[in-house]
Design an enzyme around this catalytic site. Structure first.
Site, mmCIF file in Angstrom:
data_model
loop_
_atom_site.group_PDB
_atom_site.id
_atom_site.type_symbol
_atom_site.label_atom_id
_atom_site.label_comp_id
_atom_site.label_asym_id
_atom_site.label_seq_id
_atom_site.Cartn_x
_atom_site.Cartn_y
_atom_site.Cartn_z
ATOM 1 N N HIS A 95 0.830 -1.258 0.091
ATOM 2 C CA HIS A 95 0.057 0.030 -0.022
ATOM 3 C C HIS A 95 0.791 1.249 -0.016
ATOM 4 O O HIS A 95 0.176 2.405 0.022
ATOM 5 C CB HIS A 95 -0.994 -0.001 1.185
ATOM 6 C CG HIS A 95 -0.505 0.214 2.476
ATOM 7 N ND1 HIS A 95 -0.024 -0.598 3.461
ATOM 8 C CD2 HIS A 95 -0.028 1.366 3.096
ATOM 9 C CE1 HIS A 95 0.322 -0.422 4.404
ATOM 10 N NE2 HIS A 95 0.335 1.345 4.572
ATOM 11 N N ASP A 152 0.224 -7.788 1.763
ATOM 12 C CA ASP A 152 0.545 -6.370 1.753
ATOM 13 C C ASP A 152 2.068 -6.326 1.887
ATOM 14 O O ASP A 152 2.549 -5.844 2.805
ATOM 15 C CB ASP A 152 -0.052 -5.681 2.849
ATOM 16 C CG ASP A 152 0.200 -4.093 2.935
ATOM 17 O OD1 ASP A 152 0.639 -3.749 1.624
ATOM 18 O OD2 ASP A 152 -0.168 -3.527 3.864
ATOM 19 N N SER A 184 4.372 2.858 8.022
ATOM 20 C CA SER A 184 3.886 1.790 7.058
ATOM 21 C C SER A 184 4.976 1.206 6.500
ATOM 22 O O SER A 184 5.981 2.010 5.908
ATOM 23 C CB SER A 184 2.831 2.258 6.025
ATOM 24 O OG SER A 184 1.585 2.093 6.505
#
EC number: 3.4.21.-
Length: 259
Positions: free
Chosen positions: A64, A109, A205
């Site tokens: 992402h 992910d 992230s």
């Protein structure tokens, strides 16, 4: 509300979707300058994330975190101070588990980035090897990043922050997020502090979860606000994809992730 932990470029956006955009570590302290040699900052036109250098030419991060005009920086400790061995690179190639670049809250992910020019090991830059064995529930794990150190109001530091959190059984995260219909089993790791106060958050992230010295997880998603009691975060399990990663690095770019 769950947060994909990414920092938007120009405007700092809190995304209320089930993925942690790149966030800063809540409840941590400034990392020792020698402990984050593996840590990359990953910028795109729309976001800031973290990543992990796994050899001189490859960085592992979250799917992402993908975006246009990707720049990767290594060897950075203080945004106000430039060190002689800081390195800036661009993404020459990007690889995803699925050709469609799809991922979910609980699977795939992960993104592997080949740098346009390999970096050199130095005082502030060194890779972290892929894991050789699974982590144990109850392990104390280390997280680090450049994300916000406060939530929901955001405060971004000039230096990366580090914190210790605990590795839980996946069922703990399953119970924490009933509204998302998570599957009974998952290829993610569940980690945090049950009483709250420490967590990854916006702009962390893609960063690493390090348990007993091994790179076990990639920061994926968690609660918004961050660091709430009984709301641990989820991390992509690196061990499940090591064969895929090693095959890509070896030149077998047609290989697919395990189902």
């Amino acid at each position: 509300m769950v947060l994909i932990r990414v920092l938007a470029n120009l405007l700092i956006l809190q995304l209320s979707y089930a993925q942690k955009s790149s966030e800063l570590v809540i409840g941590g302290d400034e990392c020792n300058i020698n402990e984050h040699r593996l840590l990359a900052i990953v910028y795109t036109n729309s976001s800031q994330c973290a990543g992990t250098l796994i050899n001189q030419e490859w960085v592992l991060t979250a799917a992402h975190c993908d975006g246009e005009n990707m720049d990767i920086y290594l060897g950075v400790h203080n945004e106000s101070v430039q060190y002689d061995d800081e390195e800036g690179r661009v993404a020459a190639e990007k690889f995803f588990c699925l050709s469609s670049r799809n991922y979910t809250k609980w699977d795939k992910d992960i993104m592997l980035i080949r740098l346009n020019i390999p970096v050199r090991n130095s005082t502030h830059i060194a890779p972290l090897s892929l894991p050789s064995s699974p982590p144990s529930v109850g392990s104390v794990c280390r997280v680090m990043g450049w994300g916000t150190i406060t939530s929901p109001n955001e405060t971004y530091p000039d230096v990366p922050h580090c914190a210790n959190i605990n590795l839980f059984d996946y069922e703990v995260c399953l119970a924490a997020y009933p509204e998302f219909g998570l599957p009974a089993t998952s290829r993610t790791l569940c980690a945090g502090i049950q009483q709250g106060g420490k967590d990854t958050c916006g702009s962390d992230s893609g960063g690493s979860l390090i348990c007993n010295g091994q790179f076990q997880g990639i920061v994926s998603w968690g609660d918004n606000p961050c660091a709430q009691p009984h709301k641990p975060a989820l991390y992509t399990k690196v061990l499940d994809d090591t064969e895929w990663i090693q095959s890509i690095i070896a030149g077998n770019t047609a290989v697919t992730c395990p189902p």
